[in-house]
Scaffold this active site. Structure first.
Site, PDB file in Angstrom:
ATOM      1  N   GLU B  38       0.860  -1.190   0.000  1.00 41.31           N
ATOM      2  CA  GLU B  38       0.000   0.000   0.000  1.00 41.31           C
ATOM      3  C   GLU B  38       0.892   1.235   0.000  1.00 41.31           C
ATOM      4  O   GLU B  38       1.191   1.818   1.040  1.00 41.31           O
ATOM      5  CB  GLU B  38      -0.898  -0.002   1.241  1.00 41.31           C
ATOM      6  CG  GLU B  38      -1.619  -1.308   1.530  1.00 41.31           C
ATOM      7  CD  GLU B  38      -2.647  -1.662   0.466  1.00 41.31           C
ATOM      8  OE1 GLU B  38      -3.348  -0.753   0.000  1.00 41.31           O
ATOM      9  OE2 GLU B  38      -2.715  -2.863   0.094  1.00 41.31           O
ATOM     10  N   LYS B 168      -1.314 -13.861  18.882  1.00 37.62           N
ATOM     11  CA  LYS B 168      -1.884 -13.514  17.575  1.00 37.62           C
ATOM     12  C   LYS B 168      -3.403 -13.595  17.572  1.00 37.62           C
ATOM     13  O   LYS B 168      -4.010 -14.005  16.586  1.00 37.62           O
ATOM     14  CB  LYS B 168      -1.313 -14.447  16.489  1.00 37.62           C
ATOM     15  CG  LYS B 168       0.189 -14.360  16.384  1.00 37.62           C
ATOM     16  CD  LYS B 168       0.777 -15.494  15.578  1.00 37.62           C
ATOM     17  CE  LYS B 168       2.288 -15.434  15.612  1.00 37.62           C
ATOM     18  NZ  LYS B 168       2.908 -16.619  15.026  1.00 37.62           N
ATOM     19  N   ASP B 244       7.515 -11.628  12.924  1.00 37.14           N
ATOM     20  CA  ASP B 244       6.329 -12.420  12.621  1.00 37.14           C
ATOM     21  C   ASP B 244       5.141 -11.459  12.600  1.00 37.14           C
ATOM     22  O   ASP B 244       4.619 -11.059  13.646  1.00 37.14           O
ATOM     23  CB  ASP B 244       6.127 -13.492  13.692  1.00 37.14           C
ATOM     24  CG  ASP B 244       5.005 -14.450  13.313  1.00 37.14           C
ATOM     25  OD1 ASP B 244       4.214 -14.115  12.406  1.00 37.14           O
ATOM     26  OD2 ASP B 244       4.926 -15.528  13.922  1.00 37.14           O
TER      27      ASP B 244
END
Lengths: 344, 344, 344, 344
Positions: B38, B168, B244
């Site tokens: 982006e 996560k 990560d």
């Protein structure tokens, strides 16, 4: 400009399937690329993929799709805000015309509103063809707020995006009102296949899903989340297919179901907020185009069908990776041994 | 094995600073790489960076640091689970010894427990040197659960990771008990600099922060989140520095503060869950090593200091990108025009 | 059967108003009863009431109203669940007929669905006249699920209530899709009145609202909540007017707004989930009937208008109590001194 | 002053037990009063109570206890806030002395902190004897903040309560750090007793718990909640025993467990935030005193034991009511028929 290189593997790993979905967008074996710095993700997801093939494939279904952006304006008082809200609800035709006029593929779906004192949040929801649709819906929201300020001069502009959207942020609204593709992928795994490939029993997977994914997520203060690691597969899939990977935030808010059926373990993943596209930013990179082509998502199809196909493949990939990790976790020590073996 | 290529820009963009932090880990201008599909992210973050330089720099501070993993076991009854919980709380020395023995850099910090009926979740928290520490703490958790099953034979194994970690996945526990680096970055922007660079007033930024980031996130059903797009800067920074990137999920759960001070706009970002490392998976890639070196995060320092430096640079980057977007949103049409100009 | 006696005070405390709302359901001073074991609630709320009178009254507005119950069924597969979902969405006339047939005052509003793997949750939303509507909507849901099981024999019954309702439980869905009355009450307090009655400045109230109600609730891991003690006023009001007070759980999930205007402090409370009724269980008790009559909520009006009047009075009461506590908290020691003085 | 009369029933309903808990605070049958306007709650809870007696009783255990209040101060910068935070963490002895000095029964337990930019929230946690402890901990927090402002003159007062407490508001922090009594109540129901009394099978209860209480609450955007109607029993119990019933908000954030064991259905409720007391506001009312005496919670015991006994009885009551409703919901139509029969 430099390039950040993320290695990814695709052959012969992650051969999933066959994935079957209503309307036959996918009904075949698929080989899936995953770009990641965490190499144990490949053999783990691949194990799930082998189970899917051995079990006769994955069934996937699209529940809903839309992309959203919420404009934010303020009125002099709550009373005026409510008056405008009622007026907008009666003028959906106008809103459809205004918002669809901004883009060839944008299709107006609906608006939802919220009022906080004198603030009015208008959540615009649209179909965006094969694009994930961030820009398309922002452009439409821009047109909407401009029109609103003209039609209701008592309003003042606050923001074209008021966080009731909610883009790349944890929320409950995305799951309840919809953002991205809402997909379920499911399969039935015969007990002997479960034991042979996954070294565990259906009952152990059912058990760990309840105790870890459900109760564990609840006590962690999670919101609309009940899974072990959807985020890992989504990140790898997003990077390999040119998606805006920051959308793993809402994408990872999904649920796992595991229960015993007569013919084996019923295992399903529900992803209510899977944001993917086959056109738009990132899709022009060579390796991305190659990957999308390889996945059969660059075909000449009606608008939206390529993106839908990509969404169900993503959900099936998540299923494979989730199944494999849950199975590994049922055996003490297995996860750590796999990491140590693979990262050296 | 193939490569996924993400373009990134670093020169002369994102010249942030000077960033100053307690203990002088960073006290200089920094140029930050962001890997993204982006591209509008670059000039936007860069605008914030120019404001930071013009305003005399960013002050950053580390509040806390730890990495966590929660093991999950079950007892025959809640009574036994509580008995074990009390016993564990009195044996932290043993737990420290067991868990630190698994890795050269692991340092035991604390445990926190939860009980659901007869289930016992034990959240292990450790310092992990310059590593983000996922594997280090999993290895320690493996040792912990093995030891627990020996010491308390009435327990049965459920999972080495019970989602009270929470890795996560969106949660409240990570912010309340700590996971990763807890960092605040703040600066004061004189009004004339705000107007010149950001084309808006301090009051407009204060206003949009309250109405969009606070109320907007609250009505969206967010949990411990009040920002516009932390996720974008984190993703770009994570990919460029070999992290990560799935950890943007907890990383993006942070807060923006904007208020008027005598000498200008006080603008701060609080990131309670910033997971970064300078060693470990992904850090051996050529471009990653180059980037970490360029950021001054591969120096010969006491264990942990390189990672701490990386964390405060990440937070300062988030500050720059957040400030710029909020400013853009205060002006109707600016966001869309920037996207259209830059993506063509 | 025995009686639990909760003391409450009604005269001359809590003289609120005048409360003005669109359509003139209330436009006069109101004296409000609060039943509580916590006596400091009376003078505190009363202080807010005196401010409201001195400031020219409270403006209240009804944003929305509906009562909900979600039935839960299961299909053999997600595909079938989605098929039924689409079918239901196209048969809203049938659903309206089936559900309205169960009660004289029930009016069908809408359904919203969610799918988790093969589970289908159908949230039924209805207008329920002057009743809070728990039983009315359960009865309608009973009819709905019976009809669904006949029309779609592939479905199996799970529960007439599937927690997507969500009754007396914290959720985000109630605020996003609506449950009970959605009310905003607002007023403007001239600075001199603020200082005289509340012993504080508008700026201090604005400040504490941001730092305590907004950031404080966010870091606490709250969901759709930003207030200091809505629950206290709601409990007192509910017990005094015969409501099912367990609904303070969703009722207390509301927001405070405080900002400076030219003519004083703009102070507003938003209660998206205010469940009240003037008929039904609890309303036949002598003191309840007397209180409802006293509040002007037992008049001969079109169905629903008595309950709407009660809702806006409740919201105005919440405003008074919230304002007073926030003001007290800005002065160190004031809260504790008040408690010590009043509870002796 | 008037009286609000809430009818309640106690004989011969809700004969629960025997309830057994570690340390023998309760080991006998108990008859429980519930004050409510919703009369179907009595026979429903009573049915669960009869099951408990027929199954050999309920086992309850206290996991933890503490009452909390969070003060809120601000520093000139985040750096100073962190400096003070570290200083406070090293001065727990001082904090213990300061806070315990305010009340005869207050015992310092711990502090937990949060930083948002330059704001410092200090959550004070104490044991409060037989009192629920709201006032005791507010008084201690008052002393704490006064002392902090003296010791750290760079700080400024914001509020004695900063919503990180979090009193009578939905949060995740209360469950994670503890507020009130943390209680588990569990029992095993032989299959024949389940069928005879509850007209359903263990498997159906297990099934509805997963599909309604777990998945249903998750999709509703609930936070740390997985139950059907804890709030109803808590409200009735609180009103009958003179508690501040607004605490049902955190109290209702609890979990149900149902799973098959060799000897029947294992059914448990976990209530991490059960705030009860046997002394303090509301406890002097005649009927309250009578009820507390009747429950054996006004005995001459070491400080805290009467409140602990009350807590486990409350949890056992919640278990009975929850079990009965879940059972009823497994049978189509049963809930509505019961309501219609009982409310006429």
């Amino acid at each position: 400009m430099k390039k950040a290189e993320t290695t990814y593997a695709s052959i012969p790993m992650q051969k999933i399937g066959p994935i079957k979905i209503t309307g036959s967008i996918v009904n075949e074996n698929v080989i899936v690329p995953l770009a990641t710095y965490e190499s144990p993700l490949w053999p783990s997801t691949n194990r799930g993929a082998r189970v899917s093939t051995a079990s006769g494939g994955i069934q996937a279904v699209l529940v809903d799709e839309r992309m959203s952006r919420s404009v934010l304006v303020q009125a002099p008082s709550a009373e005026v805000a409510v008056h405008v809200m009622h007026s907008l609800q009666s003028r959906k035709n106008d809103i459809g015309r205004i918002t669809q006029g901004t883009s060839r593929f944008a299709r107006f779906v609906d608006i939802h509103t919220q009022i906080v004192a004198n603030l009015l949040y208008v959540r615009l929801e649209m179909h965006t063809g094969d694009a994930s649709g961030h820009n398309m819906v922002t452009k439409a929201a821009d047109a909407l707020v401009t029109w609103m300020l003209q039609e209701y001069p008592e309003l003042a502009y606050v923001s074209v995006s008021g966080n009731f959207c909610a883009d790349k942020k944890v929320s409950a609204v995305n799951g309840i009102l919809g953002r991205g593709k809402y997909v379920v992928a499911e399969m039935i795994i015969p007990e002997n296949i479960c034991r042979r490939y996954l070294k565990t029993s259906p009952q152990q997977i059912i058990d760990i899903n309840i105790k870890k994914n459900l109760y564990g997520s609840i006590i962690a203060g999670g919101v609309r989340t009940a899974n072990a690691h959807f985020a890992n597969m989504l990140l790898g899939f997003y990077l390999a297919t040119g998606q805006d990977a920051a959308n793993i935030i809402e994408g990872s808010q999904g649920f796992v179901t595991a229960e015993m059926r007569e013919n084996g373990l019923y295992f399903a993943v529900t992803l209510p907020n899977l944001i993917v596209g086959t056109v738009g930013a990132g899709k022009g990179l060579d390796f991305v185009e190659e990957n999308l082509r390889f996945l059969g998502c660059k075909e000449d199809r009606p608008p939206g069908d390529n993106a839908r196909r990509l969404a169900v493949i993503a959900a099936a990939t998540v299923l494979c990776g989730e199944l494999s990790l849950l199975a590994a976790l049922t055996n003490p020590g297995e996860l750590m041994q796999a990491h140590e073996r693979l990262e050296r």
